[in-house]
Design a protein around this motif. Sequence first.
Motif, short mmCIF file in Angstrom:
data_model
loop_
_atom_site.label_atom_id
_atom_site.label_comp_id
_atom_site.label_asym_id
_atom_site.label_seq_id
_atom_site.Cartn_x
_atom_site.Cartn_y
_atom_site.Cartn_z
N ASP A 523 0.59 -11.00 24.35
CA ASP A 523 1.44 -11.04 25.53
C ASP A 523 0.70 -11.84 26.59
O ASP A 523 -0.21 -12.62 26.27
CB ASP A 523 1.82 -9.63 26.01
N ALA A 524 1.05 -11.66 27.86
CA ALA A 524 0.45 -12.49 28.90
C ALA A 524 -1.02 -12.16 29.14
O ALA A 524 -1.69 -12.88 29.86
CB ALA A 524 1.23 -12.32 30.20
N ARG A 525 -1.52 -11.10 28.54
CA ARG A 525 -2.90 -10.70 28.82
C ARG A 525 -3.72 -10.40 27.57
O ARG A 525 -4.91 -10.71 27.52
CB ARG A 525 -2.89 -9.46 29.73
N HIS A 526 -3.09 -9.79 26.58
CA HIS A 526 -3.83 -9.32 25.42
C HIS A 526 -3.39 -10.01 24.14
O HIS A 526 -2.27 -10.50 24.03
CB HIS A 526 -3.65 -7.80 25.24
N VAL A 527 -4.28 -9.97 23.16
CA VAL A 527 -3.97 -10.40 21.81
C VAL A 527 -4.46 -9.28 20.89
O VAL A 527 -5.50 -8.67 21.14
CB VAL A 527 -4.63 -11.75 21.48
N ALA A 528 -3.68 -8.99 19.84
CA ALA A 528 -4.02 -7.86 18.98
C ALA A 528 -3.64 -8.17 17.55
O ALA A 528 -2.77 -9.02 17.28
CB ALA A 528 -3.32 -6.58 19.45
N GLY A 529 -4.28 -7.46 16.62
CA GLY A 529 -3.98 -7.63 15.21
C GLY A 529 -4.18 -6.34 14.45
O GLY A 529 -5.05 -5.52 14.81
N VAL A 530 -3.38 -6.15 13.40
CA VAL A 530 -3.46 -4.97 12.54
C VAL A 530 -3.47 -5.44 11.09
O VAL A 530 -2.69 -6.33 10.72
CB VAL A 530 -2.28 -4.00 12.77
N TRP A 531 -4.34 -4.85 10.29
CA TRP A 531 -4.38 -5.12 8.84
C TRP A 531 -4.31 -3.81 8.10
O TRP A 531 -4.92 -2.82 8.50
CB TRP A 531 -5.67 -5.85 8.47
N VAL A 532 -3.55 -3.81 6.99
CA VAL A 532 -3.49 -2.65 6.09
C VAL A 532 -3.63 -3.17 4.67
O VAL A 532 -3.04 -4.19 4.29
CB VAL A 532 -2.17 -1.87 6.26
N GLY A 533 -4.38 -2.46 3.88
CA GLY A 533 -4.57 -2.81 2.47
C GLY A 533 -5.59 -1.89 1.86
O GLY A 533 -6.05 -0.93 2.48
N ARG A 534 -5.96 -2.19 0.63
CA ARG A 534 -7.04 -1.44 -0.01
C ARG A 534 -8.34 -2.20 0.16
O ARG A 534 -8.39 -3.43 0.00
CB ARG A 534 -6.74 -1.23 -1.50
N PRO A 535 -9.42 -1.51 0.49
CA PRO A 535 -10.69 -2.20 0.69
C PRO A 535 -11.15 -3.01 -0.52
O PRO A 535 -11.82 -4.03 -0.37
CB PRO A 535 -11.67 -1.07 1.00
N ASP A 536 -10.79 -2.55 -1.72
CA ASP A 536 -11.23 -3.26 -2.92
C ASP A 536 -10.29 -4.39 -3.33
O ASP A 536 -10.50 -5.06 -4.33
CB ASP A 536 -11.40 -2.29 -4.10
N GLY A 537 -9.22 -4.63 -2.56
CA GLY A 537 -8.32 -5.73 -2.84
C GLY A 537 -7.27 -5.43 -3.89
O GLY A 537 -6.50 -6.32 -4.26
N THR A 538 -7.18 -4.21 -4.37
CA THR A 538 -6.16 -3.85 -5.36
C THR A 538 -4.79 -3.84 -4.70
O THR A 538 -4.65 -3.37 -3.57
CB THR A 538 -6.46 -2.46 -5.95
N PRO A 539 -3.74 -4.36 -5.37
CA PRO A 539 -2.41 -4.37 -4.75
C PRO A 539 -1.89 -2.96 -4.46
O PRO A 539 -2.22 -2.00 -5.15
CB PRO A 539 -1.54 -5.05 -5.81
N LEU A 540 -1.11 -2.87 -3.40
CA LEU A 540 -0.37 -1.65 -3.08
C LEU A 540 1.11 -1.97 -3.22
O LEU A 540 1.67 -2.71 -2.39
CB LEU A 540 -0.68 -1.20 -1.65
N PRO A 541 1.78 -1.51 -4.25
CA PRO A 541 3.18 -1.87 -4.48
C PRO A 541 4.05 -1.57 -3.27
O PRO A 541 3.97 -0.49 -2.67
CB PRO A 541 3.57 -0.99 -5.68
N GLY A 542 4.88 -2.53 -2.89
CA GLY A 542 5.79 -2.35 -1.78
C GLY A 542 5.19 -2.58 -0.41
O GLY A 542 5.89 -2.47 0.60
N LEU A 543 3.91 -2.90 -0.34
CA LEU A 543 3.26 -3.11 0.96
C LEU A 543 3.74 -4.41 1.59
O LEU A 543 3.71 -5.47 0.96
CB LEU A 543 1.74 -3.16 0.78
N THR A 544 4.21 -4.34 2.82
CA THR A 544 4.61 -5.53 3.58
C THR A 544 4.12 -5.41 5.01
O THR A 544 3.96 -4.31 5.54
CB THR A 544 6.14 -5.73 3.59
N GLY A 545 3.92 -6.56 5.63
CA GLY A 545 3.52 -6.56 7.03
C GLY A 545 4.58 -5.96 7.92
O GLY A 545 4.27 -5.23 8.87
#
Length: 660
Positions: A523-545
């Motif tokens: 926005d006019a002041r902040h920038v932010a980000g969120v990540w979700v997943g498995r630490p080992d990189g294995t797929p999570l079925p149905g996971l979407t941003g």
Amino acid sequence: MRGATPPARRWRRVLLGALLALPLGLFALDRALPPDLSRLHPGIEILDREDRLLATLPAPGGVWRLRTTVAEVPPHLVAMLLAAEDARFRWHPGVDPLALARAGWQWLRAGRVVSGGSTLTMQVARLLAPRPRTLRSKAIEILRALQLEARLGKEEILGIWLTLAPQGGNLEGIKAGALAWFGRPPGQLDAAEAALLVALARRPEALRPDRHPAAAQAARDALLRQRAPGAGGVTAPERALALASPVPRARHPMPNLAPHLARQVARGAAPGARLATTLDRDLQRAMEALAAQRLAALPDQAAMALLVAETGSREIRALVGGSFGVEARAGMLDLTQAVRSPGSAQKPFLYAMAFQAGLARPETLLADLPLRFGDYAPENFARDFLGRVTAAEALRQSLNLPAVALLSELGALRYAAALKAAGSPPRLAQGAEPSLPLALGGAGTTLRELVALYALLGDAGRAAPLVAQPGPVAARAVVLRARPAAEVAGILVNPFPGGGPSGVAWKTGTSWGGRDAWALGLDARHVAGVWVGRPDGTPLPGLTGRAATLPVLAAVFARLPAAPRPALRVRPAARPFAQPADRLRLLFPMPGAELADAAGPVTLRAAGGRRPLLFLVDGAPLPHQRARREAAWIPPGPGFYRVTVLDADGIAAAAELRVR
């Protein structure tokens, strides 16, 4: 015999020589056997941007020992300590002859030790080098006390006692005791709490309130009662109130906010260091609570990382690197620095590069049709195609074919070089060259780098790394011109699907196979980000941003301090989001405006700003004469719409409109 020295004169010379040699001998002995201060190795404290305690790291051996000075404790604690332990501390040279004489006389009369006669300085000598309680040890403590008084000031000696005084278990020092037993810093201790900590130092194991609460309360109350009102810095009403308060029955956990970042900044720091960060303690606590709440609704194998920074300064205000601890989902790994596939989360930068290169404008029509690029045939996430769409709509809907086509014209090597210049170098497989899959996340990046990349869109195209500790402002590298950066940011300013604050530009991303879900915003002041997943990189079925991380991002922005202005603004000047003399604003629609019906065209009007202007509805540009300050729009039907106007300096103003 003539010339012989009389015995009296000879003895006077010997005595004078001895008196002259004594100070030199004591000085040499002091230098040869200095006090051992090796135990005075406190743990490390991590502070937020306002010097508030974020986290603590223990001293060697797992002991919670934190440096404590007289200035950090309330005056009534020091007064109570001196009144109880060493009333003449301010006047004696380390040893109190009156107290020693009294202790010796009581010992002779009773046949046992009634009072030790130790001064606080002697106690400090014992805390620095614990010894068996013998007469020989007492003599050594006396000599060491004299030595400490000769070397240090009274406040420094008190500071050593406040740092080393045992508080039960693996707790040492008043600060550690205050945090563990009362959950707050020592400066906030009341009379009852101060009395308990002073009493604890006498018999730390026998008076532990979590194991022996009755004994702890009795010792505390005795300390309060044996002093007349006013002694020890406690008034009669305060003493009565203190006697009525209960003692704690359990320890509080030591402060441990932002544990991943705390360990990062503490790496290599000296014992007792107090390290400043750019984090905001209250925001950090809120983000950790939010992450824990949302993570509970995700699959057991999932982990979450979250980061918030200020766009202009690039200072990190909150960082959640994942769950912390050996048994946690991500363990001690800081997932904000884990290299993962960004999916479509980097597309805004690609479009900004294409706009700058003149390959497209927000209103340019692009083909979302099945195309092959040699052996590469990308598809959209939904496996369908929309035909011809504007560049703005293609970005807003995250269509894959238009993005790959733009990268094909721009050049993968050129795009990769721009990403590197922006601080987000694409990590490719060993020996691989940049190619068209870069448009869809075909190279690794980190959450920290992605957040910095989005900050560039809100800072007139200037790149700079995120920082977690205060210091000189990093130099800005101009990677994009202000206008394409602002055009992309304006396209991304859309309402959150599930509700949330307005005026936020956001984008999601999902890597191949559902391994990573992203949501980035500014926005006019902040920038932010969120990540979700498995630490080992294995797929999570149905996971979407869109499903896993976008609701979290909306909640993040809902918890942030209000931006200075509601509309996203970007200026090419040195001051980000600077207010122009005649600011750009929408005359129609006003925020929250409603139209009775959708029949016929509606005239959108703007004022201020520098022409030419660009009008967009839900991210799609409207055809109009760009030198004019109005545009015609025919609502396609009832519903909610977001109208945005961009001026030549990249400043944006937006409002939501409802058509009934």
